[in-house]
Enzyme design. Structure first.
Site, PDB file in Angstrom:
ATOM      1  N   ASP A 207       0.859  -1.183   0.000  1.00  0.00           N
ATOM      2  CA  ASP A 207       0.000   0.000   0.000  1.00  0.00           C
ATOM      3  C   ASP A 207       0.892   1.229   0.000  1.00  0.00           C
ATOM      4  OD1 ASP A 207      -2.318   1.795   0.496  1.00  0.00           O
ATOM      5  OD2 ASP A 207      -3.336  -0.093   0.925  1.00  0.00           O
ATOM      6  N   HIS A 281      -3.038   3.113  -4.689  1.00  0.00           N
ATOM      7  CA  HIS A 281      -2.470   2.686  -3.403  1.00  0.00           C
ATOM      8  C   HIS A 281      -1.018   2.226  -3.573  1.00  0.00           C
ATOM      9  CE1 HIS A 281      -5.898   2.737  -0.531  1.00  0.00           C
ATOM     10  NE2 HIS A 281      -6.609   2.679  -1.638  1.00  0.00           N
ATOM     11  N   GLU A 337     -10.141   2.340  -5.032  1.00  0.00           N
ATOM     12  CA  GLU A 337      -9.905   3.760  -4.746  1.00  0.00           C
ATOM     13  C   GLU A 337      -8.795   4.391  -5.584  1.00  0.00           C
ATOM     14  OE1 GLU A 337     -11.081   4.149  -0.085  1.00  0.00           O
ATOM     15  OE2 GLU A 337      -9.062   3.407  -0.467  1.00  0.00           O
ATOM     16  N   GLU A 479      -4.419   1.210   9.839  1.00  0.00           N
ATOM     17  CA  GLU A 479      -4.002   2.604  10.051  1.00  0.00           C
ATOM     18  C   GLU A 479      -3.864   2.934  11.537  1.00  0.00           C
ATOM     19  OE1 GLU A 479      -6.306   1.675   7.826  1.00  0.00           O
ATOM     20  OE2 GLU A 479      -6.421   3.058   6.132  1.00  0.00           O
TER      21      GLU A 479
HETATM   22  C1  TNX Z   1     -10.739   1.589   2.309  1.00  0.00           C
HETATM   23  S1  TNX Z   1     -11.354  -1.326   1.665  1.00  0.00           S
HETATM   24  C2  TNX Z   1      -9.630   0.930   1.798  1.00  0.00           C
HETATM   25  C3  TNX Z   1      -8.430   0.821   2.632  1.00  0.00           C
HETATM   26  C4  TNX Z   1      -8.573   1.558   3.931  1.00  0.00           C
HETATM   27  C5  TNX Z   1      -9.942   1.261   4.500  1.00  0.00           C
HETATM   28  C6  TNX Z   1     -10.209   1.799   5.862  1.00  0.00           C
HETATM   29  C7  TNX Z   1     -10.394  -0.931   0.563  1.00  0.00           C
HETATM   30  C8  TNX Z   1     -10.376  -1.824  -0.561  1.00  0.00           C
HETATM   31  N1  TNX Z   1      -9.674   0.204   0.647  1.00  0.00           N
HETATM   32  O1  TNX Z   1      -7.309   1.264   1.915  1.00  0.00           O
HETATM   33  O2  TNX Z   1      -7.580   1.144   4.798  1.00  0.00           O
HETATM   34  O3  TNX Z   1     -10.909   1.798   3.619  1.00  0.00           O
HETATM   35  O4  TNX Z   1     -11.410   1.309   6.400  1.00  0.00           O
END
Ligand code: TNX
Length: 663
Positions: A207, A281, A337, A479
């Site tokens: 990440d 990420h 994301e 985190e």
């Molecule tokens: C979303 S769940 C993310 C993570 C974060 C998380 C925190 C996902 C696929 N991506 O990178 O750590 O929310 O809840």
């Protein structure tokens, strides 16, 4: 399973009730996850110091595993006889694949304990292994002691069990990027997963905050990408121990360590699914190899360029090493994301879009994932990715991990799906509404009850497509978990509930019965030294909200009627939870309590109540009197927009927690 039958059997079969109660305390079957069917009979089987575990050559490893576990706490010299796979004899345990019903499937087993012996039969080793876990759970919790326990009657209630899981994917994901956890910590977790028949460990190795797996071809990934200057996330440096000799924060697993963990998991019948995040990420990689990025700053600097051939060469080389380390069928490539705006300014990505006729960034992401999928499939593996891989069109053979939707759609189209929705599976969310009493966590709220009642099959999924829901998984984003103790606290007991969701029959789920079994299960966790959150019912209630419009820079007075909350004399906490984002700060100057128009209590502490993830609520305390009938009670808070924030006013919720004065 039927506790009533069990108790009746005991009560009618032993002379005195007090003996029955004693026996219950030691041996009440408290198996988590609850078996598919179980009937409890009269009597007990007792382990003996000279007993033998009989088995066939093929099941020898499972028998050895059991013998090792039993020897540790009992101190008995239990032997394994691998050439006696037919009968347990008197006083023995038989572990065998002989004459097992094939209908039990690859993970099911049959278990019989009589006064004379214990017999575990399963068509495959995984089933035998789960039969062994059931046996361990039928013994007193002290069987999990790491040192010898004297003066214990090591009894197993006489039972017959036929058991197999509801879902094939019973998973847990651990994020080792945001904070790093050692090889031994990972192994510890695997042990406790196996105890609860969890069979998949999804390892989030990559990440923005750190690249955690040695890749021989690209040494900078770990030389640079595995470390950061500081612990971050607002933690004190001392909250973790993951520092290198040069004082940098982080760490990584060598390929030998990865092999060791994968082999260790394999012996526990746990598949390790690696996740190599792309195209977003990826901040840690791009710090080591910035030439693969889309350029840009901030989150845009964390996205691979989709237009450069070098990106694909690099990822294919990385994946080739990954394939060699992980026997898993699935390779998780992230896909979540992605700040796709990064590609707008990346010339190579823009050129590729023109050349391929891609209409938008979603189609570009889909192009990226499809291209990686071709490579993964050519290596006889299956691509797995987060919900967002549906955007712009799902790759033809991909499986989806649903965290924010898409599972229903993907399964309806015949793609395999693992359910991990934030609503029920996010073990980084707070376990209590009483955030003030909990460690800092991510924004959401996920109590044990909610995990327990999770149904992995989406409502509207036609029955013929339900087979595409492989199962479910708890996600541990770290985190706000800088050390392993904190990781365990967030996982347990929620993983115990998820174990039951994914293994046991849906119709049999009963939260009260689960909590009663959990009491015994937490005694096992105590023996194993696992740090868990003890289950308790909540005494905290919501008083009301405040809205951004009510909060002024020059100050404002907020008022709530708490007549119905003030039910007795006692000590009350008033808890302010800012539900706004980062930078939305509420300054609280004082909180007063009124009985009708008369001030009867005041807390003049000044505090800043911050929005955003990982922030704690603010508490005010009052000694409250016995309420007078007919009087009205009001709380009044003097507040203003916080000086330490962006200047935006915040929304929030106010809670009340009253501990009555003991009479
Ligand atoms: C979303 S769940 C993310 C993570 C974060 C998380 C925190 C996902 C696929 N991506 O990178 O750590 O929310 O809840």
């Amino acid at each position: 399973m039927n506790y009533r039958t069990f108790k009746n059997v005991l009560l009618t079969s032993v002379a005195s009730i007090s003996v029955a109660v004693n026996a219950l305390a030691v041996t009440e079957p408290a198996i988590i996850p609850m078996p598919r069917s179980m009937s409890v009979k009269e009597g007990f089987f007792t382990l003996k110091s000279d007993m033998v575990v009989c088995t066939d050559e093929a099941s020898r490893e499972t028998a050895e595993y059991l013998a090792v576990r039993l020897r540790r706490a009992t101190g008995y010299q239990i032997k394994v006889n691998p050439s006696q796979g037919k009968t347990a004899g008197k006083g023995g345990i038989l572990i065998t694949t002989a004459d097992a019903k094939s209908s039990l499937g690859s993970e099911g087993y049959e278990f019989t304990a009589t006064r004379d012996n214990v017999v575990i039969r399963a068509p495959e080793q995984a089933g035998l292994f789960y039969g062994v876990q059931t046996l361990l759970q039928l013994l007193p919790p002290r069987i999990f002691s790491v040192s010898e326990v004297k003066d214990t009657a090591w009894t197993v209630p006489c039972v017959t069990i036929e058991d197999r899981p509801r879902f094939a994917w019973r998973g847990l994901m651990l994020d080792v990027s945001r904070h790093f956890f050692t090889k031994d910590e990972v192994k510890r977790l695997l042990d406790v997963m196996a105890l609860h028949k969890i069979n998949t460990f999804h390892w989030h190795l990559v990440d923005n905050d750190g690249w955690r797996i040695e890749i021989k071809k690209y040494p900078k990934l770990t030389e640079v990408g595995a470390w950061r200057k500081e612990i971050g996330y607002g933690f004190d440096a001392g909250a973790a121990t993951a520092y290198g000799p040069d004082g940098r924060y982080g760490g990584y697993y060598t390929q030998d360590e990865v092999r060791e963990i994968v082999a260790y998991a394999g012996k526990l019948h746990i598949t390790v699914v690696p996740e190599i995040e792309m195209p977003g990420h990826s901040g840690a990689v791009l710090e080591a190899y910035p030439e693969l990025g889309s350029g840009g700053t901030g989150v845009s600097s964390q996205v691979y360029s989709a237009g450069k051939e070098e990106t694909f060469d690099f990822l294919q080389n990385v994946l080739t090493e990954v394939f060699g380390l992980f026997p898993s069928k699935y390779i998780h490539i992230g896909g979540d994301e992605v700040p796709k705006g990064a590609w707008e300014k990346d010339i190579a990505s823009q050129e590729l879009m023109r050349k391929e006729g891609l209409k938008n960034q979603d189609e570009l992401q889909s192009y990226f994932i499809r291209r990686i999928e071709k490579f993964i499939n050519a290596n006889k593996k299956t691509l797995l990715g987060w919900s967002e891989i549906l955007h712009g069109g799902l790759a033809p053979n991909a499986a989806v991990m649903d965290w924010i939707g898409g599972g229903l759609e993907a399964a309806s189209q015949g793609h395999d799906v693992v359910m991990t929705p934030t609503t029920h599976c996010y073990f980084d969310y707070c376990q209590s509404v009483d955030r003030a009493a909990e460690p800092r966590t991510f924004g959401g709220f996920l109590p044990l009850e909610k995990v327990y009642f999770f149904e992995p099959i989406p409502d509207k999924l036609p029955s013929e497509m339900q087979k595409h829901i492989l199962g479910a998984q708890g996600n541990v984003w770290t985190e706000y978990m800088p050390n392993f103790k904190q990781v365990e606290y967030m996982i347990f007991p929620r993983l115990c509930a998820l174990a039951e969701v994914t293994w046991s029959p849906k119709e049999e789920r009963n939260f009260d019965a689960f909590i009663s079994r959990l009491r015994t299960d937490t005694q096992r966790l105590d023996q194993l030294g696992v740090h868990y959150r003890p289950y308790r019912t909540e005494s905290i209630t919501k008083i009301g909200d405040w809205k951004p419009g009510q909060i002024k820079k020059e100050g404002a007075s907020l008022e709530w009627d708490i007549t119905k909350n003030l039910t007795s004399a006692g000590s009350a906490r008033v808890i302010f939870l800012n539900t706004g984002g980062a930078g939305q700060v509420l300054d609280i100057l004082s909180v007063k309590l009124f009985e009708d128009a008369v001030e009867i209590g005041r807390d003049s502490n000044v505090s800043s109540c911050r929005g955003g993830h990982g922030t704690k609520p603010v508490c005010y305390t009052f000694d409250v009197p016995t309420p007078k009938r007919g009087s009205h009670y009001t709380l009044r808070a003097q507040v203003s927009v916080g000086s330490g924030g962006t200047g935006a006013s915040s929304p929030g919720t106010l809670f009340w927690d009253l501990k009555p004065t003991p009479r």
